[in-house]
Design an enzyme around this catalytic site. Structure first.
Site, short mmCIF file in Angstrom:
data_model
loop_
_atom_site.label_atom_id
_atom_site.label_comp_id
_atom_site.label_asym_id
_atom_site.label_seq_id
_atom_site.Cartn_x
_atom_site.Cartn_y
_atom_site.Cartn_z
CB CYS A 1 -0.94 0.00 1.19
SG CYS A 1 -1.94 -1.49 1.27
CG HIS B 1 -3.31 3.00 1.97
ND1 HIS B 1 -3.87 2.63 0.77
CD2 HIS B 1 -3.41 1.92 2.78
CE1 HIS B 1 -4.28 1.36 0.86
NE2 HIS B 1 -4.01 0.91 2.07
CG ASN C 1 -6.95 -1.34 1.33
OD1 ASN C 1 -6.20 -1.05 0.40
ND2 ASN C 1 -6.50 -1.71 2.52
#
Lengths: 82, 343
Positions: free
Chosen positions: B122, B268, B299
């Site tokens: 990420c 993020h 996500n």
């Protein structure tokens, strides 16, 4: 100077009030964070981090899951505080 | 010893254009609830996620990347032939050789651009951005495409009630190019491999070749499952909020600005609770626009920051020239934070 049990409960009550909006008088030794105080697993992390700062204690991730009630957390802090 | 000519790059670099691609299929929480015992309210309260996009067979890592990149190139106002480097960050492209970046570079019409994949979970966008900036300032490319792309639906255990709702698919891309002024601040980045167990793929691929059923994940009917990404929620939450807030502050310090100078915060998009808690911990002023794309995108790991950036600009919540703090963090554990001027 190390905090007393009474001071720890009062401190945890402030923290839980700040994070979950629960009235301070509801935060008592026999109360479960998840079931009685609306503190879910993520809010519990915030409570733990705030308690670490306030009471100069380290509460590792692997110990967090054992802190079911306010009494559990209070005992842990009493035993481990700096 | 021969004397070598020094390389000659641009004085600085900046993001010139951004583009995103979200798969056509929108998946609401109701679909997730077919396989786990949970509720829409529980998922929303723990993650903020209402819907996510899942890719179909045609929406491959390469196809999504090409769509997003085409938009970023157009937004930057350059042509594909000018691109000298293509960096793709992904953990969900299942053909490891060759790097998917080469196919993307070719199909976009670049002139044999240097192309390679990176694996930084990420934090991949920040890692790619940092490499791109270095390439431009060092002089090995004038324009570099940085792509974050994931098909995390392929790595989601739909029977795991802690993660089934989290992940989504998509691609985000930016074009980075030369600049006379600094518009990408110093990157504060690093890794904490001692925490590698907190977010990981359940089993490595080679376990499937061994075929020992005791070591492979099985579904509720005893069939061998594809590997999935798992995480220790509380440990990740603590690290993401409290350790990453420090890294975010370091990135502001490194860029020589304070939270008051910020217009936009693009963390993020892992979980809205992490975002809320970071905003609180960083004491960001009210005027800072905070990306909350996770609500409708889930996500998407390396894709999440450029996708969120693209959406903020498209909706007008942020504008070109705004100063944004971007921070990625995830499996590794790895992290990267920097301050950028929005394209």
């Amino acid at each position: 100077m190390a905090a007393t049990q009474e001071e720890i409960v009062a401190g945890l009550a402030d923290i839980v009030n700040e994070i979950a909006g629960i009235p301070v008088e509801d935060v008592q030794l026999d109360k479960s964070f998840t079931d009685d105080l609306d503190v879910d697993s993520l809010s519990m992390v915030e409570v733990v981090v705030a308690a670490e700062e306030r009471f100069d204690v380290k509460i590792p991730d692997e110990d967090v899951k054992n802190l079911k009630t306010v009494g559990d957390a209070t005992d842990y802090i009493l035993k481990h505080q700096g | 010893m021969a004397k070598l000519k020094p390389s000659k790059g641009a004085p600085y670099a900046r993001i010139l254009g951004v583009g995103g691609y979200r798969p056509t299929r929108v998946v609401p929480n109701e679909v997730i609830l077919e396989k786990i015992d949970s509720s829409d309210e529980w998922i929303r309260s723990r993650s903020g996620i209402e819907t996510r996009h899942w890719a179909n067979d045609e929406e491959t890592v390469a196809a999504m990347s090409i769509e997003a990149s085409g938009k970023a190139i157009a937004d930057a106002g350059i042509s594909a032939e000018q691109i000298g480097g293509v960096i793709v960050s992904t953990v969900s492209n299942f053909r490891q050789t060759p790097a998917v970046a080469t196919e993307i570079a070719d199909k976009l019409g670049t002139n044999k651009a240097a192309a390679f994949d990176i694996s930084a979970g990420c934090a991949g966008f920040g890692y790619g951005l940092t490499l791109a900036k270095g390439m431009i300032v060092e002089g090995s490319a004038e324009y570099v495409l940085v792509i974050g792309v994931e098909r995390l639906s392929d790595l989601t255990d739909l029977e795991d009630r802690a993660t089934a709702f989290l992940f989504g698919d998509g691609a985000g891309a930016v074009v980075v190019g030369p600049s006379e002024e600094p518009h990408i601040g110093p990157t504060v980045w690093g890794s904490e491999g001692d925490k590698s167990e907190t977010i990981k793929q359940t089993v490595p691929w080679n376990e499937y070749r061994v075929g020992d059923l005791d070591r492979l994940p099985l579904d509720s009917e005893g069939n061998v499952k594809f590997p999935a990404i798992t995480q220790e929620g509380q440990a990740v939450f603590r690290w993401a909020v409290f350790e990453m807030a420090k890294v975010a502050q370091q990135a502001l310090d490194a860029a020589g600005i304070t939270p008051d100078d910020l217009d936009v915060f693009i963390p993020h998009q892992a979980n809205e609770r992490i975002i809320d808690s970071m905003v609180k911990t960083l004491k960001l002023p009210e005027h800072v626009t905070v990306a909350r794309d996770v609500r409708t995108t889930g996500n998407t790991s390396a894709a999440s920051i450029p996708l969120a950036m693209e959406r903020l600009l498209a909706t007008g919540e942020a504008k070109s020239g705004d100063t944004a703090l971007v921070i990625g963090f995830g499996a590794g554990l790895v992290y990267a934070a920097t301050v950028v001027t929005l394209p």
